[in-house]
Design a protein around this motif. Structure first.
Motif, PDB file in Angstrom:
ATOM      1  N   UNK A  50     -46.344 140.316 -44.124  1.00 50.97           N
ATOM      2  CA  UNK A  50     -45.674 139.055 -43.778  1.00 50.97           C
ATOM      3  C   UNK A  50     -45.437 138.208 -45.026  1.00 50.97           C
ATOM      4  N   UNK A  51     -44.295 137.543 -45.053  1.00 46.78           N
ATOM      5  CA  UNK A  51     -44.000 136.629 -46.156  1.00 46.78           C
ATOM      6  C   UNK A  51     -44.593 135.265 -45.815  1.00 46.78           C
ATOM      7  N   UNK A  52     -45.424 134.755 -46.698  1.00 45.55           N
ATOM      8  CA  UNK A  52     -46.119 133.493 -46.432  1.00 45.55           C
ATOM      9  C   UNK A  52     -46.001 132.577 -47.644  1.00 45.55           C
ATOM     10  N   UNK A  53     -45.608 131.337 -47.377  1.00 48.86           N
ATOM     11  CA  UNK A  53     -45.597 130.303 -48.413  1.00 48.86           C
ATOM     12  C   UNK A  53     -46.385 129.115 -47.882  1.00 48.86           C
ATOM     13  N   UNK A  54     -47.405 128.693 -48.617  1.00 47.61           N
ATOM     14  CA  UNK A  54     -48.260 127.588 -48.179  1.00 47.61           C
ATOM     15  C   UNK A  54     -48.527 126.657 -49.358  1.00 47.61           C
ATOM     16  N   UNK A  55     -48.274 125.372 -49.142  1.00 47.47           N
ATOM     17  CA  UNK A  55     -48.502 124.371 -50.196  1.00 47.47           C
ATOM     18  C   UNK A  55     -49.310 123.218 -49.607  1.00 47.47           C
ATOM     19  N   UNK A  56     -50.462 122.930 -50.214  1.00 45.59           N
ATOM     20  CA  UNK A  56     -51.285 121.797 -49.773  1.00 45.59           C
ATOM     21  C   UNK A  56     -51.348 120.777 -50.907  1.00 45.59           C
ATOM     22  N   UNK A  57     -50.974 119.540 -50.584  1.00 42.35           N
ATOM     23  CA  UNK A  57     -50.908 118.474 -51.579  1.00 42.35           C
ATOM     24  C   UNK A  57     -52.231 117.705 -51.623  1.00 42.35           C
ATOM     25  N   UNK A  58     -52.580 117.165 -52.773  1.00 43.56           N
ATOM     26  CA  UNK A  58     -53.900 116.531 -52.943  1.00 43.56           C
ATOM     27  C   UNK A  58     -53.979 115.073 -52.490  1.00 43.56           C
ATOM     28  N   UNK A  59     -52.911 114.544 -51.913  1.00 48.43           N
ATOM     29  CA  UNK A  59     -52.909 113.114 -51.567  1.00 48.43           C
ATOM     30  C   UNK A  59     -54.038 112.742 -50.618  1.00 48.43           C
ATOM     31  N   UNK A 158     -48.931 116.119 -41.505  1.00 50.65           N
ATOM     32  CA  UNK A 158     -48.641 114.787 -42.042  1.00 50.65           C
ATOM     33  C   UNK A 158     -49.787 113.828 -41.737  1.00 50.65           C
ATOM     34  N   UNK A 159     -50.135 113.022 -42.737  1.00 53.49           N
ATOM     35  CA  UNK A 159     -51.166 111.992 -42.553  1.00 53.49           C
ATOM     36  C   UNK A 159     -50.572 110.863 -41.716  1.00 53.49           C
ATOM     37  N   UNK A 160     -51.215 110.547 -40.585  1.00 58.54           N
ATOM     38  CA  UNK A 160     -50.635 109.608 -39.622  1.00 58.54           C
ATOM     39  C   UNK A 160     -50.463 108.198 -40.195  1.00 58.54           C
ATOM     40  N   UNK A 161     -51.457 107.668 -40.852  1.00 59.17           N
ATOM     41  CA  UNK A 161     -51.407 106.271 -41.294  1.00 59.17           C
ATOM     42  C   UNK A 161     -50.385 106.045 -42.394  1.00 59.17           C
ATOM     43  N   UNK A 162     -50.306 106.975 -43.323  1.00 61.70           N
ATOM     44  CA  UNK A 162     -49.423 106.778 -44.478  1.00 61.70           C
ATOM     45  C   UNK A 162     -48.093 107.510 -44.359  1.00 61.70           C
ATOM     46  N   UNK A 163     -48.037 108.527 -43.498  1.00 64.23           N
ATOM     47  CA  UNK A 163     -46.819 109.332 -43.397  1.00 64.23           C
ATOM     48  C   UNK A 163     -46.688 110.347 -44.513  1.00 64.23           C
ATOM     49  N   UNK A 165     -46.983 113.735 -46.485  1.00 66.25           N
ATOM     50  CA  UNK A 165     -47.081 115.157 -46.161  1.00 66.25           C
ATOM     51  C   UNK A 165     -48.274 115.731 -46.904  1.00 66.25           C
ATOM     52  N   UNK A 166     -49.198 116.300 -46.157  1.00 66.40           N
ATOM     53  CA  UNK A 166     -50.426 116.846 -46.734  1.00 66.40           C
ATOM     54  C   UNK A 166     -50.299 118.350 -46.988  1.00 66.40           C
ATOM     55  N   UNK A 167     -49.562 119.003 -46.117  1.00 67.10           N
ATOM     56  CA  UNK A 167     -49.470 120.476 -46.204  1.00 67.10           C
ATOM     57  C   UNK A 167     -48.201 120.937 -45.505  1.00 67.10           C
ATOM     58  N   UNK A 168     -47.546 121.930 -46.074  1.00 65.49           N
ATOM     59  CA  UNK A 168     -46.406 122.562 -45.395  1.00 65.49           C
ATOM     60  C   UNK A 168     -46.429 124.055 -45.707  1.00 65.49           C
ATOM     61  N   UNK A 169     -45.924 124.831 -44.754  1.00 58.42           N
ATOM     62  CA  UNK A 169     -46.003 126.288 -44.908  1.00 58.42           C
ATOM     63  C   UNK A 169     -44.947 126.974 -44.050  1.00 58.42           C
ATOM     64  N   UNK A 170     -44.643 128.208 -44.432  1.00 61.99           N
ATOM     65  CA  UNK A 170     -43.662 129.004 -43.693  1.00 61.99           C
ATOM     66  C   UNK A 170     -44.063 130.472 -43.764  1.00 61.99           C
ATOM     67  N   UNK A 171     -43.849 131.188 -42.664  1.00 60.55           N
ATOM     68  CA  UNK A 171     -44.162 132.621 -42.639  1.00 60.55           C
ATOM     69  C   UNK A 171     -43.077 133.361 -41.866  1.00 60.55           C
ATOM     70  N   UNK A 263     -54.473 129.177 -40.845  1.00 60.93           N
ATOM     71  CA  UNK A 263     -55.621 129.650 -41.620  1.00 60.93           C
ATOM     72  C   UNK A 263     -55.517 129.244 -43.087  1.00 60.93           C
ATOM     73  N   UNK A 264     -54.301 128.905 -43.531  1.00 62.88           N
ATOM     74  CA  UNK A 264     -54.102 128.501 -44.930  1.00 62.88           C
ATOM     75  C   UNK A 264     -54.486 127.040 -45.184  1.00 62.88           C
ATOM     76  N   UNK A 265     -54.664 126.256 -44.129  1.00 61.22           N
ATOM     77  CA  UNK A 265     -55.039 124.848 -44.321  1.00 61.22           C
ATOM     78  C   UNK A 265     -56.458 124.782 -44.897  1.00 61.22           C
ATOM     79  N   UNK A 266     -56.598 124.083 -45.997  1.00 56.11           N
ATOM     80  CA  UNK A 266     -57.914 123.948 -46.636  1.00 56.11           C
ATOM     81  C   UNK A 266     -58.636 122.739 -46.044  1.00 56.11           C
ATOM     82  N   UNK A 267     -59.739 123.022 -45.371  1.00 51.87           N
ATOM     83  CA  UNK A 267     -60.527 121.966 -44.730  1.00 51.87           C
ATOM     84  C   UNK A 267     -61.854 121.830 -45.469  1.00 51.87           C
ATOM     85  N   UNK A 268     -62.167 120.603 -45.865  1.00 54.33           N
ATOM     86  CA  UNK A 268     -63.413 120.363 -46.619  1.00 54.33           C
ATOM     87  C   UNK A 268     -64.583 120.067 -45.680  1.00 54.33           C
TER      88      UNK A 268
END
Length: 268
Positions: A50-59, A158-163, A165-171, A263-268
């Motif tokens: 599968x082709x997977x692209x996942x980007x998680x932003x540090x905001x 998307x972070x609700x309070x600020x709007x 984008x925390x993470x986006x991905x496509x497969x 599964x690509x979402x990084x949860x601390x």
């Protein structure tokens, strides 16, 4: 007068006695025992990951036990898929809520596409052990063409309070690479009588009254049955191939692609 009548019947009886009996009726000969045997052949194709692209932003850091509301107003998410998405998020230790005002994040399903693309070509696999009539199969049916669907899923967190984008991905993945099953076809090698009609016609003709009279005191040889070996048409035993069979895979494809992304979402 009485003498004439007696003489007349005597002549008739003599004439009947002189007419020869026709030859006996011929019977259809017993058919030979015909042999048949069933075989299987396999077709395979190349598979792609599968082709997977996942980007998680540090905001914003995504933490355990934070809440998420699933929004799919741009796509058609079934109840089953919604439940599966909920389970996948729960496995990441995130809580799914229905009330968006109580959510820390919004998981937006932006794309949930299924598209028919060019057919997939399956190649005949040469068996390890010699197979009768394999060369004939390879000559007549070297490949099988199967309908193919391309599944694509894209999401955004998307972070609700600020709007923000925390993470986006496509497969994406095609149906042949998803199910990865070979195609199994069977055929039967069987003996058939090639001159059955000829034998039946001969017996029928020889049983006519004229023919029976003609063959009085003559030996008649009924033609012998002649057999040949034939191969039946291929019959599919395993593996999805036509549009109906491939379409039945789409719910599982959507879940598979969605679960890969979550599964690509990084949860601390």
């Amino acid at each position: 007068m009485r003498l004439l009548v007696v003489l007349f019947f005597t002549l008739i009886s003599a004439g009947c006695a002189l007419k020869p009996e026709p030859a006996p009726l011929l019977s259809m000969p017993k058919k030979p025992s015909l042999q048949s045997q069933r075989f299987q052949v396999e077709y395979q194709t190349e598979h792609a990951a599968p082709k997977v692209k996942s980007v998680q932003l540090p905001a914003h850091a995504v933490s355990k036990n934070q809440t998420v509301v699933i929004v799919a107003d741009k796509t058609s998410v079934t109840d089953t898929l919604y439940t599966q998405l909920t389970e996948a998020l729960t496995a990441k230790q995130l809580k799914v809520v229905e009330d968006g005002t109580q959510a820390d994040y919004t998981l937006s399903i932006h794309q949930l596409d299924l598209e028919l693309i060019e057919d997939t070509e399956y190649q005949l696999v040469k068996p390890e052990k010699p197979l009768p009539l394999f060369d004939e199969v390879a000559k007549q049916f070297p490949v099988q063409q199967c309908a193919t669907i391309l599944g694509q899923v894209s999401m955004r967190l998307t972070h609700k309070k600020t709007g923000d984008v925390v993470w986006f991905a496509k497969s994406s993945i095609d149906s042949a690479s998803f199910h990865r099953e070979p195609l199994i076809y069977s055929f039967v090698q069987q003996q058939v009588i090639k001159n059955e009609l000829e034998v039946a016609s001969f017996v029928h003709e020889q049983n006519s009254e004229q023919a029976r009279m003609a063959r009085i005191n003559q030996e008649v040889t009924i033609p012998a049955y002649q057999t040949i070996t034939q191969m039946t048409a291929l019959k599919k035993e395993q593996g999805p191939c036509n549009r109906t069979e491939i379409s039945a895979l789409t719910p599982m494809m959507q879940y598979y692609l969605s679960s890969i992304l979550i599964d690509k979402i990084k949860v601390q």
